[in-house]
Design a protein around this motif. Structure first.
Motif, PDB file in Angstrom:
ATOM      1  N   GLY A  35       8.623   1.683  13.227  1.00  0.00           N
ATOM      2  CA  GLY A  35       9.726   1.746  12.282  1.00  0.00           C
ATOM      3  C   GLY A  35       8.827   1.896  10.728  1.00  0.00           C
ATOM      4  O   GLY A  35       9.401   2.585  10.126  1.00  0.00           O
ATOM      5  N   MET A  36       8.190   0.848  10.701  1.00  0.00           N
ATOM      6  CA  MET A  36       7.323   0.991   9.454  1.00  0.00           C
ATOM      7  C   MET A  36       6.870   2.404   8.918  1.00  0.00           C
ATOM      8  O   MET A  36       7.086   2.708   8.006  1.00  0.00           O
ATOM      9  N   PHE A  37       6.246   2.784   9.875  1.00  0.00           N
ATOM     10  CA  PHE A  37       5.511   4.248   9.606  1.00  0.00           C
ATOM     11  C   PHE A  37       6.539   5.333   9.588  1.00  0.00           C
ATOM     12  O   PHE A  37       6.318   6.187   8.741  1.00  0.00           O
ATOM     13  N   GLU A  38       7.425   5.405  10.593  1.00  0.00           N
ATOM     14  CA  GLU A  38       8.695   6.281  10.119  1.00  0.00           C
ATOM     15  C   GLU A  38       9.293   6.042   8.786  1.00  0.00           C
ATOM     16  O   GLU A  38       9.290   7.348   8.241  1.00  0.00           O
ATOM     17  N   LEU A  39       9.323   4.883   8.283  1.00  0.00           N
ATOM     18  CA  LEU A  39      10.109   4.608   6.708  1.00  0.00           C
ATOM     19  C   LEU A  39       9.302   5.249   5.879  1.00  0.00           C
ATOM     20  O   LEU A  39       9.653   5.977   5.001  1.00  0.00           O
ATOM     21  N   VAL A  40       7.880   4.635   6.167  1.00  0.00           N
ATOM     22  CA  VAL A  40       6.944   5.228   4.818  1.00  0.00           C
ATOM     23  C   VAL A  40       6.836   6.482   4.825  1.00  0.00           C
ATOM     24  O   VAL A  40       6.789   7.293   3.740  1.00  0.00           O
ATOM     25  N   PHE A  41       6.990   7.591   6.041  1.00  0.00           N
ATOM     26  CA  PHE A  41       6.855   8.677   6.002  1.00  0.00           C
ATOM     27  C   PHE A  41       7.871   9.337   5.523  1.00  0.00           C
ATOM     28  O   PHE A  41       7.755  10.346   4.865  1.00  0.00           O
ATOM     29  N   ARG A  42       9.135   8.950   5.961  1.00  0.00           N
ATOM     30  CA  ARG A  42      10.337   9.554   5.637  1.00  0.00           C
ATOM     31  C   ARG A  42      10.666   9.281   3.944  1.00  0.00           C
ATOM     32  O   ARG A  42      11.078  10.227   3.133  1.00  0.00           O
ATOM     33  N   LEU A  43      10.713   7.951   3.719  1.00  0.00           N
ATOM     34  CA  LEU A  43      11.019   7.671   2.359  1.00  0.00           C
ATOM     35  C   LEU A  43      10.076   8.330   1.164  1.00  0.00           C
ATOM     36  O   LEU A  43      10.353   8.716   0.053  1.00  0.00           O
ATOM     37  N   GLY A  44       8.870   8.246   1.737  1.00  0.00           N
ATOM     38  CA  GLY A  44       7.663   8.718   0.855  1.00  0.00           C
ATOM     39  C   GLY A  44       7.667  10.405   0.648  1.00  0.00           C
ATOM     40  O   GLY A  44       6.996  10.937  -0.276  1.00  0.00           O
ATOM     41  N   ALA A  45       8.606  11.102   1.448  1.00  0.00           N
ATOM     42  CA  ALA A  45       8.206  12.505   1.345  1.00  0.00           C
ATOM     43  C   ALA A  45       8.837  13.226   0.197  1.00  0.00           C
ATOM     44  O   ALA A  45       8.204  13.834  -0.530  1.00  0.00           O
ATOM     45  N   PHE A  70      -0.231  11.123  -3.006  1.00  0.00           N
ATOM     46  CA  PHE A  70       0.003  10.363  -1.650  1.00  0.00           C
ATOM     47  C   PHE A  70       0.166   8.835  -2.398  1.00  0.00           C
ATOM     48  O   PHE A  70       0.712   8.014  -1.342  1.00  0.00           O
ATOM     49  N   VAL A  71       0.404   8.651  -3.443  1.00  0.00           N
ATOM     50  CA  VAL A  71       0.724   7.301  -4.078  1.00  0.00           C
ATOM     51  C   VAL A  71       1.995   6.715  -3.559  1.00  0.00           C
ATOM     52  O   VAL A  71       2.105   5.745  -3.195  1.00  0.00           O
ATOM     53  N   PRO A  72       3.148   7.492  -3.549  1.00  0.00           N
ATOM     54  CA  PRO A  72       4.225   7.078  -2.958  1.00  0.00           C
ATOM     55  C   PRO A  72       4.124   6.473  -1.616  1.00  0.00           C
ATOM     56  O   PRO A  72       4.764   5.461  -1.235  1.00  0.00           O
ATOM     57  N   GLN A  73       3.533   7.141  -0.665  1.00  0.00           N
ATOM     58  CA  GLN A  73       3.434   6.751   0.572  1.00  0.00           C
ATOM     59  C   GLN A  73       2.546   5.636   0.824  1.00  0.00           C
ATOM     60  O   GLN A  73       2.874   4.771   1.538  1.00  0.00           O
ATOM     61  N   ILE A  74       1.485   5.534  -0.142  1.00  0.00           N
ATOM     62  CA  ILE A  74       0.640   4.242  -0.078  1.00  0.00           C
ATOM     63  C   ILE A  74       1.218   3.179  -0.606  1.00  0.00           C
ATOM     64  O   ILE A  74       1.084   2.158  -0.020  1.00  0.00           O
TER      65      ILE A  74
END
Ligand code: GDP
Ligand code: MG
Length: 695
Positions: A313-323, A367-371
């Motif tokens: 879930g964490m990675f899903e969230l990071v990827f979706r919100l960060g896009a 990539f700062v948002p995702q990081i």
């Protein structure tokens, strides 16, 4: 004088102090030991009853003192002060800590205090009959190993276990055997405890009887008695206390809690961890919500699935919100590139700034948002207390591979950055455990590798599956770490497993300030790196990718001009070695540059592909250029992600590994084995995928 008289008046061979929580059965134990030989008085100066008695055991004269019942050894109540001062000043040869087995967690708090004080302690695990009737069974041997003190089960009301208790107490007293473990207080608190303890030693304080570490902890707890002692007995005591006050204030602002509470939390974490391992319960009666959550989250059946679900879930969230914010940044850098291109005349300078610097550094900064989201998620999981559960859940699994859950904490930190992760292995006591953990920690995919995955997954996989693809790479890293640990532990680092406690501190609402602070510290590191190391690398790599230029009229055999450059030639030299993985010379350039740091893989790909044919710049153009390149396919992209996952993360991490392992041989081993493993895994994925028809 007759021998009769000598036996009663001669000083005892061994003095035993009985301590314990009220109602733990202390008086019952006392009576079971001494029978009728008792004497009741008062402690000097206070109206706290002091019961004393004697007993001969195995030819040894034992003198027993019943301390007041206390829950702790702070200076809050008269009973606590009396019990503490007796132990510190009178130095009994051994303390028997009577613990109520049916209320183990709460009772062990006092035990942690004796462990901290470093006096010889024997735990009398009393009332095991009550515990058993409530469906709790306690593995005393394991508990003893975890606490680092002897544990003797007893039912004092039936005088069961008393002889064994005396035997162990006499043995412990004779050998002067002090506790073998320490409660550890976590990175933040530990650093301050060590600092203050050092100051105490410098000021001439700290003895075997009253260890400096114990004094430091008590000062952080704002203990009046210890403060007074420091003020009176130590040189420059006032300065020391002023320093302590500043540390306390700092801690409060970072943790959002009193230092006392934070220390107590950690002690309960130590206890909960020990109990969760050594106590098995059939009749589940969790009392507080923290325990109730733990009953589910750390359960045998649900623990691992919950852990995986949360991480996924964490990675899903990071990827979706960060896009979306990543898209904005990409657009912004694209504009900047176009703007600067228009401003500068065509030529090397324009290429350096637009393709080299804006392309390279911008390619990393997007990539700062995702990081930041990844670090936010990690901070939240750490600060709430879930990370400790995750470590606990995997602990049992880790035993199978010859490590314990404690090794998992450096590995979890490795998701952020390998450098602090390798340093975090210092908490491991055995060198074998430490080396094994150090060797496999680089397999935990660090934050710098995420941009590579995001770029490749974004280019070759639909948005709905990209998150899952990335998660699978992370998961593969974890699995490989497990397999390699097992391999190392049964070959080059074979040896027994040392037991210790996995702390389970109570759940906490993470504070906004603490979480943001932790997130910011890490994200800032990333930005700083982009501004310095990666800027420099981008310029160098741009030059290698640009020069020498082919003289007009050179026959390039259909290859782009870049093939003629230094980087292009290096790539060509490497190509035969990586061809079986589906990679060509351009990928070879990126992988070589990526040995410095993983972000550079992205910036090199960005520069390589923007210096190539494409007219546009910016990340969307790089994705498009990658898709256009006939050697790439989703399968090749995936094989490349796996290669990037496994081969050495960066120069900095390798230097730290060298320093921490203490030998360049381990460094060479780490570099060689990860490159070999990366090649092998990419080979299996690429060739296997082609056989299955994914080519
Ligand atoms: P103290 O406050 O620590 O001195 O506790 P006491 O020795 O007064 O014991 C409290 C109560 O627990 C008494 O009623 C004891 O009879 C009872 N007790 C003590 N040890 C045991 C035991 O091992 N099993 C059971 N079932 N009861 C016990
Ligand atoms: Mg009593």
């Amino acid at each position: 004088m007759t021998t009769e008289a000598a036996a009663t008046t001669a000083p005892a061979d061994i003095v035993v102090a009985l301590a314990g929580n009220p109602n733990a059965g202390k008086t019952t134990v006392f009576n079971a030991i001494t029978g009728a030989h008792q004497h009741v008085g008062n402690y000097p100066g206070v109206t706290v009853e002091k019961k004393e008695g004697g007993r001969r055991f195995d030819g040894v004269a034992i003198h027993v003192v019943d301390l007041p019942g206390t829950y702790s050894l702070t200076a809050y109540s008269l009973e606590e002060v009396v019990a503490r001062n007796y132990v510190i000043e009178e130095r009994p040869d051994v303390v028997i800590d009577v613990v109520d087995a049916s209320n183990l967690e709460r009772n062990l708090y006092l035990t942690t205090q004796f462990i901290e004080l470093g006096v010889p302690v024997v735990v009398c695990l009393n009332m095991v009959d009550v515990a058993e009737s409530r469906g709790r069974s306690i593995d005393t041997e394991l508990l003893s190993e975890l606490l680092g003190v002897p544990v003797v089960p007893a039912v004092a009301s039936r005088a069961e276990g008393i002889e064994e208790l005396l035997r162990v107490a006499v043995e412990t007293a004779r050998e002067g055997r002090v506790p073998q473990r320490q409660v550890r207080y976590g990175r933040e608190l530990e650093s301050h405890i060590v600092e203050i303890a050092d100051l105490i030693v410098q000021a001439g304080g700290g003895t075997r009887e009253v260890p400096a570490r114990w004094m430091a902890i008590k000062l952080l707890e704002d203990d009046d008695e210890v403060r007074r002692e420091v003020e009176e007995a130590l040189e420059d005591g006032d300065n020391l206390l002023a320093r302590v006050d500043r540390v306390r204030a700092h801690l409060e602002s970072v943790i959002g809690d009193d230092a006392e509470l934070a220390l107590a939390d950690r002690r309960y974490g130590f206890i909960n961890g020990a109990c969760a391992e050594a106590v098995s319960s059939s009749a589940e009666t969790p009392v507080d919500w923290s325990e109730r959550i733990d009953a589910v989250v750390t359960s045998r059946i649900l623990g691992i699935p919950i852990f995986l679900l949360l991480m996924g879930g964490m990675f899903e969230l990071v990827f979706r919100l960060g896009a979306p914010p990543m898209g904005w940044l990409e657009t912004a850098f694209g504009w900047l590139g176009t703007y600067v291109s228009a401003l500068l005349p065509d030529g090397p300078l324009q290429s350096l700034i637009v393709d080299g610097i804006i392309g390279g550094v911008g390619g990393v900064l997007v990539f700062v948002p995702q990081i930041m989201l990844l670090f936010l998620a990690i901070s939240l999981l750490e600060d709430s207390g879930y990370m400790s559960r995750a470590a606990f859940v995997v602990d049992k699994l880790m035993h199978h591979i010859g490590l314990h859950g404690k090794s998992f904490i450096p590995m979890l930190i490795g998701f952020g950055c390998t450098v602090p992760a390798i340093m975090a292995t210092r908490t491991l006591e055995s060198r074998r455990d430490r080396l094994t953990t150090m060797l496999v920690t680089p397999l935990m995919s660090c934050g710098a590798r995420l941009p590579v995955y995001v770029l490749l997954a974004g280019a070759f996989f639909a948005p709905q599956v990209a998150g899952k693809v990335i998660f699978s790479v992370y998961l593969l890293g974890v699995l490989l770490a497990i397999v390699m640990a097992r391999v190392f532990r049964s070959t080059i680092l074979r040896g027994p497993l040392t037991p210790f406690v996995m702390e389970l501190p109570p759940y906490r609402m993470p504070t906004l300030k603490g979480t943001l602070l932790h997130m910011w510290e890490r994200a800032w590191c990333y930005v700083k790196k982009a501004g310095t190391v990666i800027l420099a690398a981008s310029v160098i790599i741009w030059a290698l990718l640009t020069y020498p230029q082919p003289p007009a009229g050179t026959d390039l055999a259909g290859e782009p001009e870049i093939a003629y450059t230094v980087a292009g030639r290096i790539g060509h030299i490497l190509e035969p070695a990586i061809r079986p993985l589906g990679f060509d010379w351009k990928v070879g350039i990126s992988l070589t540059a990526g040995l410095a740091a993983k972000e550079i893989v992205v910036s090199t790909l960005a520069t390589t592909y923007s210096i190539g044919e494409s007219e546009e710049s910016g990340a969307p153009a790089v994705r498009e250029a990658l898709r256009q390149d006939p050697i790439f396919s989703p399968l090749v992209a995936y094989a490349l992600m796996i290669f990037v996952l496994i081969y050495p993360p960066c120069i900095a991490s390798m230097v730290v590994l060298w320093r921490e392992a203490g030998s360049w041989k381990w460094l060479a081993f780490a570099v060689l084995y990860t490159i070999a493993l990366a090649w092998l895994m990419s080979f299996i994925v690429y060739q296997g995928g082609r056989l299955l028809g994914f080519g």
